[in-house]
Design a protein around this motif. Sequence first.
Motif, short mmCIF file in Angstrom:
data_model
loop_
_atom_site.label_atom_id
_atom_site.label_comp_id
_atom_site.label_asym_id
_atom_site.label_seq_id
_atom_site.Cartn_x
_atom_site.Cartn_y
_atom_site.Cartn_z
N ILE A 18 0.83 -1.20 0.00
CA ILE A 18 0.00 0.00 0.00
C ILE A 18 0.87 1.25 0.00
O ILE A 18 0.66 2.17 -0.80
CB ILE A 18 -0.95 -0.01 1.21
N SER A 19 1.85 1.29 0.86
CA SER A 19 2.69 2.48 0.95
C SER A 19 3.51 2.69 -0.32
O SER A 19 3.75 3.82 -0.74
CB SER A 19 3.60 2.42 2.17
N HIS A 20 3.94 1.59 -0.97
CA HIS A 20 4.69 1.73 -2.21
C HIS A 20 3.82 2.29 -3.34
O HIS A 20 4.27 3.13 -4.12
CB HIS A 20 5.31 0.39 -2.62
N CYS A 21 2.57 1.83 -3.42
CA CYS A 21 1.66 2.37 -4.44
C CYS A 21 1.39 3.85 -4.22
O CYS A 21 1.42 4.64 -5.17
CB CYS A 21 0.33 1.60 -4.41
N VAL A 22 1.16 4.23 -2.98
CA VAL A 22 0.92 5.65 -2.68
C VAL A 22 2.19 6.45 -2.95
O VAL A 22 2.14 7.55 -3.49
CB VAL A 22 0.44 5.81 -1.22
N SER A 37 -0.23 7.86 -13.66
CA SER A 37 -1.67 7.68 -13.46
C SER A 37 -1.88 6.45 -12.59
O SER A 37 -0.96 5.68 -12.33
CB SER A 37 -2.38 7.52 -14.79
N PHE A 38 -3.11 6.26 -12.14
CA PHE A 38 -3.43 5.08 -11.35
C PHE A 38 -3.20 3.80 -12.15
O PHE A 38 -2.73 2.80 -11.62
CB PHE A 38 -4.89 5.13 -10.87
N GLU A 42 -0.69 0.68 -11.43
CA GLU A 42 -1.17 -0.70 -11.50
C GLU A 42 -0.23 -1.55 -12.35
O GLU A 42 0.13 -2.67 -11.97
CB GLU A 42 -2.58 -0.72 -12.09
N GLU A 43 0.20 -1.03 -13.50
CA GLU A 43 1.10 -1.77 -14.38
C GLU A 43 2.47 -1.98 -13.75
O GLU A 43 3.07 -3.05 -13.89
CB GLU A 43 1.25 -1.05 -15.71
N SER A 53 -5.80 -3.53 -8.66
CA SER A 53 -6.50 -2.75 -9.68
C SER A 53 -6.23 -1.26 -9.48
O SER A 53 -5.85 -0.81 -8.40
CB SER A 53 -8.00 -3.02 -9.61
N TYR A 54 -6.42 -0.50 -10.54
CA TYR A 54 -6.22 0.94 -10.46
C TYR A 54 -7.22 1.59 -9.52
O TYR A 54 -6.94 2.60 -8.89
CB TYR A 54 -6.28 1.58 -11.85
#
Length: 86
Positions: A18-22, A37-38, A42-43, A53-54
């Motif tokens: 979660i923290s890496h995505c943010v 972008s989201f 995701e990719e 998912s985005y």
Amino acid sequence: MDRASPSYKGHRYPVEVISHCVWLYFRFPLYFRFPLSFREVEELMLQRGVIVSYETVRRWCAKFGQAYGNGLRSHRPRPGDTWHLD
């Protein structure tokens, strides 16, 4: 004033994911000209073997983004700290 850290309790993914995505969504524009972008986040996570998912990335950024942004702003250099001339 004591700031409470966001609660990751009840989420399916580990805190690191979660923290890496943010981090990818909010920190990337500071290094490069165009933000991610989201769907691009995701990719990137899919390339690392994490299927997310985005829309989930969007929800995480909406929930945890403010706390993360506050942390980034507190570490930003202030004008007048140090100037280097070539």
